[in-house]
Design a protein around this motif. Structure first.
Motif, short mmCIF file in Angstrom:
data_model
loop_
_atom_site.label_atom_id
_atom_site.label_comp_id
_atom_site.label_asym_id
_atom_site.label_seq_id
_atom_site.Cartn_x
_atom_site.Cartn_y
_atom_site.Cartn_z
N LYS A 109 27.63 -15.36 6.09
CA LYS A 109 27.21 -14.52 4.96
C LYS A 109 28.41 -14.29 4.04
CE LYS A 109 23.58 -11.68 7.06
NZ LYS A 109 23.16 -10.31 7.29
N ASP B 111 18.31 -13.21 -6.06
CA ASP B 111 16.99 -13.50 -5.48
C ASP B 111 17.04 -13.15 -3.99
OD1 ASP B 111 17.73 -15.78 -3.92
OD2 ASP B 111 17.70 -17.00 -5.75
N ASP B 112 15.87 -13.04 -3.36
CA ASP B 112 15.79 -12.49 -2.00
C ASP B 112 16.65 -13.24 -0.99
OD1 ASP B 112 14.13 -10.66 -3.03
OD2 ASP B 112 12.29 -11.41 -2.10
N ASP B 113 16.68 -14.59 -1.09
CA ASP B 113 17.46 -15.37 -0.13
C ASP B 113 18.95 -15.05 -0.25
OD1 ASP B 113 15.31 -16.57 0.98
OD2 ASP B 113 15.44 -18.41 -0.22
N ASP B 114 19.42 -14.97 -1.48
CA ASP B 114 20.83 -14.64 -1.70
C ASP B 114 21.11 -13.21 -1.24
OD1 ASP B 114 21.49 -17.09 -2.68
OD2 ASP B 114 21.53 -16.52 -4.79
N LYS C 278 19.81 -11.45 1.06
CA LYS C 278 19.90 -11.34 2.53
C LYS C 278 21.25 -11.82 3.05
CE LYS C 278 16.28 -13.62 3.90
NZ LYS C 278 14.99 -13.98 3.44
N ASP C 279 21.92 -12.65 2.26
CA ASP C 279 23.18 -13.24 2.70
C ASP C 279 24.41 -12.49 2.20
OD1 ASP C 279 21.93 -15.08 4.20
OD2 ASP C 279 22.32 -16.81 2.91
N ARG D 87 31.23 -17.54 2.94
CA ARG D 87 30.46 -17.88 4.14
C ARG D 87 31.33 -18.48 5.24
NH1 ARG D 87 24.75 -18.20 3.00
NH2 ARG D 87 24.23 -18.69 0.86
N GLU E 69 26.48 -14.82 -6.69
CA GLU E 69 25.59 -15.98 -6.81
C GLU E 69 26.42 -17.27 -6.76
OE1 GLU E 69 23.26 -15.82 -10.43
OE2 GLU E 69 21.48 -15.72 -9.16
N ARG F 47 26.63 -20.37 -3.50
CA ARG F 47 26.17 -21.74 -3.70
C ARG F 47 26.79 -22.68 -2.69
NH1 ARG F 47 22.93 -19.76 -6.91
NH2 ARG F 47 22.06 -19.49 -4.86
#
Lengths: 144, 214
Positions: B78, B108-111, B113-114, B188, B210, B214
């Motif tokens: 993350k 956006d939701d996926d980002d 969460k991370d 990450r 964001e 990536r």
């Protein structure tokens, strides 16, 4: 009849004086951020305009929403944030000018909050000015 | 009063119908927009904070939250955002936490969460794990607040170059902490990637998150 006219004239004069007095110091955009009870303290922000031609000072603040309210200033230097009470002279409101209490700068520190600050709530805060005396304003709790 | 010999030439011409101007103005505007779009796409991402060049492994640590121990390494994979502050702080700390929460809202939701924010207290004497938990979850349910002994906090702060000390307050506030008020972003792969200063707005923070996700 003459007495009635005199009374009316006096009333108009008093009202005019009252209005002018109220506009000497104008407070706008008074707000604070929502915060949970785990946050003992909250900061309140506002814009204070001095419409007179002599300098005034905000010297004290009080509110039933705060155990104690103090005037503080956040100072950022080399990335380090420190915060301390302003001096006993208070916050200067220049003649014909304004003072801004804002995020990361001067603010009212509401110590020992008496309630959770929830968006939409308003609290009365009494400001004490050196010359203009006391003024009570509504502070709105909202996000930024 | 004498008449200017140029008055004839200076007077606006009324012979040209207005739609003819559109023939020039509209293509110019379109060309400008296309150029602007292409120019922006060609620009590298502009970070809002200071980028850490090269690979700088973020040192691991383990501190306590109200839901148990929290280690940096638990969140590998993350984007971890570290912030050092204290719950007594009414101004800069809640503003920063709100900015990060707003930035996560923008993603956006996926980002979203991370992204994991970890708030490390610099005031372990007054900030219990319970108080910290309630405080940080006010801003975003995913936020973690951690504390430890004064020695543990001191060593984590030193690892990350965070300065703090108890400064003078008033009778009502007790001591007030002075502390480095930056957001540290760990990518990450566990590398310290960016230091975001106080005052960057949520749009700026979101754009950086964001990019780093990536």
């Amino acid at each position: 009849m003459r007495r009635i006219w005199a009374a009316l004239a006096a009333a108009v004069l008093l009202a005019a004086a009252g209005c002018a007095g109220g506009a000497d110091i104008e407070v706008t955009d008074a707000w604070g951020r929502p915060s949970p009870s785990a946050a003992s303290n909250g900061a309140l922000y506002m814009m204070i305009a001095n419409n007179t031609d002599s300098v005034d000072h905000l010297v004290a603040v009080s509110s039933s929403a705060c155990g104690v309210a103090e005037l503080h200033e956040s100072i950022m230097s080399d990335g380090v944030m420190s915060m301390s009470p302003v001096g006993s002279a208070g916050i200067e409101i220049p003649a014909g000018g304004e003072a801004t209490l804002e995020v990361g700068g001067l603010h009212v520190m509401c110590i020992d909050k008496q309630a959770d600050f929830i968006a939409g709530d308003t609290y009365e805060v009494t400001l004490e000015f050196d010359k203009a005396g006391s003024l009570t304003v509504d502070v709105e709790i909202r996000e930024g | 009063m004498t008449e200017s010999p140029f008055s004839e030439e200076l007077a606006p011409s009324r012979s040209r119908p207005p739609w003819q101007y559109a023939l020039v103005a509209v293509p110019l505007l379109v060309a400008g927009l296309v150029f602007w779009w292409g120019y922006n796409r060609a620009q590298p991402h502009q970070f809002s904070g200071a980028v850490i060049q090269g690979l700088t492994a973020a040192p691991d640590f383990s501190l306590s939250s109200d839901s148990g121990p929290v280690s940096l390494s638990d969140h590998r994979g993350k984007l971890v955002v570290l912030y050092f502050g204290y719950t007594f702080c009414p101004d800069v700390c809640p503003t920063t936490l709100q900015d990060v929460a707003d930035a996560i809202e923008i993603l956006d939701d996926d980002d979203a969460k991370d992204v994991q924010l970890i708030f490390v207290t610099v005031d372990p004497v007054r900030d219990t794990a319970e108080r910290l938990g309630e405080y940080v979850r006010h801003f975003d349910e995913s936020f973690l607040g951690v504390t430890g002994t004064e020695e543990e906090i001191g060593s984590v702060a030193t690892l990350y170059g965070i300065y703090y000390r108890a400064g003078e307050g008033s009778e009502a506030t007790g001591y007030l902490m002075e502390h480095t008020a930056t957001l540290l972003v760990i990518d990450r792969e566990g590398n310290l990637k960016e230091v975001i200063p106080f005052g960057v707005d949520s749009e700026g923070i979101a754009a950086d998150f964001e990019y780093m996700l990536r």
